[in-house]
Design a protein around this motif. Structure first.
Motif, PDB file in Angstrom:
ATOM      1  N   ALA A   1       7.640   3.490   5.130  1.00  0.00           N
ATOM      2  CA  ALA A   1       8.740   4.376   4.578  1.00  0.00           C
ATOM      3  C   ALA A   1       9.128   3.642   3.459  1.00  0.00           C
ATOM      4  N   ASP A   2       8.750   1.991   3.252  1.00  0.00           N
ATOM      5  CA  ASP A   2       9.453   1.365   2.098  1.00  0.00           C
ATOM      6  C   ASP A   2       8.038   0.588   1.650  1.00  0.00           C
ATOM      7  N   PRO A   3       8.126   0.061   0.348  1.00  0.00           N
ATOM      8  CA  PRO A   3       7.032  -0.844  -0.159  1.00  0.00           C
ATOM      9  C   PRO A   3       6.857  -2.190   0.586  1.00  0.00           C
ATOM     10  N   ARG A   4       5.631  -2.621   0.916  1.00  0.00           N
ATOM     11  CA  ARG A   4       5.405  -3.559   1.575  1.00  0.00           C
ATOM     12  C   ARG A   4       3.999  -4.278   0.803  1.00  0.00           C
ATOM     13  N   PRO A   5       3.869  -5.448   1.028  1.00  0.00           N
ATOM     14  CA  PRO A   5       2.666  -6.024   0.632  1.00  0.00           C
ATOM     15  C   PRO A   5       1.196  -5.533   1.394  1.00  0.00           C
ATOM     16  N   GLY A   6       0.672  -5.075   0.373  1.00  0.00           N
ATOM     17  CA  GLY A   6      -0.848  -4.234   0.642  1.00  0.00           C
ATOM     18  C   GLY A   6      -0.405  -2.654   0.568  1.00  0.00           C
ATOM     19  N   SER A   7       0.620  -2.195   0.103  1.00  0.00           N
ATOM     20  CA  SER A   7       0.951  -0.850   0.146  1.00  0.00           C
ATOM     21  C   SER A   7       0.772  -0.226  -1.194  1.00  0.00           C
ATOM     22  N   ILE A   8       0.685   1.048  -1.298  1.00  0.00           N
ATOM     23  CA  ILE A   8       0.553   1.687  -2.395  1.00  0.00           C
ATOM     24  C   ILE A   8       1.472   3.016  -2.419  1.00  0.00           C
ATOM     25  N   PRO A   9       2.328   3.332  -3.403  1.00  0.00           N
ATOM     26  CA  PRO A   9       3.241   4.371  -3.234  1.00  0.00           C
ATOM     27  C   PRO A   9       2.129   5.817  -3.157  1.00  0.00           C
ATOM     28  N   VAL A  10       2.829   6.944  -2.415  1.00  0.00           N
ATOM     29  CA  VAL A  10       1.952   8.031  -2.316  1.00  0.00           C
ATOM     30  C   VAL A  10       3.348   8.857  -3.083  1.00  0.00           C
ATOM     31  N   TYR A  11       2.994   9.673  -4.079  1.00  0.00           N
ATOM     32  CA  TYR A  11       3.918  10.499  -4.971  1.00  0.00           C
ATOM     33  C   TYR A  11       3.888  11.938  -4.293  1.00  0.00           C
ATOM     34  N   ARG A  12       5.132  12.326  -4.307  1.00  0.00           N
ATOM     35  CA  ARG A  12       5.138  14.061  -4.025  1.00  0.00           C
ATOM     36  C   ARG A  12       5.567  14.640  -5.389  1.00  0.00           C
ATOM     37  N   PHE A  13       4.680  15.736  -5.278  1.00  0.00           N
ATOM     38  CA  PHE A  13       5.176  16.886  -6.568  1.00  0.00           C
ATOM     39  C   PHE A  13       5.441  18.167  -5.888  1.00  0.00           C
ATOM     40  N   LYS A  14       6.087  18.774  -6.564  1.00  0.00           N
ATOM     41  CA  LYS A  14       6.654  20.161  -6.069  1.00  0.00           C
ATOM     42  C   LYS A  14       6.431  21.122  -7.195  1.00  0.00           C
TER      43      LYS A  14
END
Length: 149
Positions: free
Chosen positions: A101-114
């Motif tokens: 749910a939140d950024p962590r080491p080793g994570s990448i954001p997944v963006y939402r588009f509407k």
């Protein structure tokens, strides 16, 4: 395998992105063959990596929602979110996968588009690119995926 803490190493799996055109729609699945993908969703590519379970609460559930319109111009659509509460008219299909749910080491954001459609209908896609698909507007970060499998 990804080390998410000194005491937890998890094996993440690729989530495949199936696309349907006219109108542009998205379906996500661990299944590369798309056996559960609705008609018209094709050409799977790896979208990001996620998990099949929460690993003791380390990962949050990402829910899949669907809505079906009774016309060829507005066929079935899917949406993905951390909240289990669907928007009006949408059905909660259950947990699709687990991510952060939140950024962590080793994570990448997944963006939402509407995308707002005629008659107040809307369409959603999620992706790791911050560039909106044609006809879509940015709608924040949906969740954080594992950077690599």
């Amino acid at each position: 395998m990804t080390e998410v803490s000194p005491n937890l190493i998890v094996t993440s799996l690729p989530v495949h992105n199936f696309i349907a055109a006219d109108p542009y729609r998205q379906y996500l699945s661990f299944d590369l063959l798309g056996k559960k993908a609705p008609e018209g969703f094709k050409n799977p590519k790896i979208a990001f990596y996620a998990n099949l379970d929460s690993h003791g609460g380390t990962f949050a559930p990402v829910y899949q929602f669907s809505i079906t319109f009774p016309s060829a111009a507005n066929p079935v659509r899917f949406s993905y979110a951390l909240s289990p509460t669907p928007s009006s008219g949408w059905t909660n299909d259950g947990v699709a996968f687990y991510a952060w749910a939140d950024p962590r080491p080793g994570s990448i954001p997944v963006y939402r588009f509407k995308q707002i459609l005629a008659g107040g209908l809307w369409n959603v896609v999620v992706q790791t690119s911050s560039t909106a698909p044609d006809g879509f507007q940015p709608d924040g970060i949906a969740f954080f995926a594992i950077a690599e499998g």
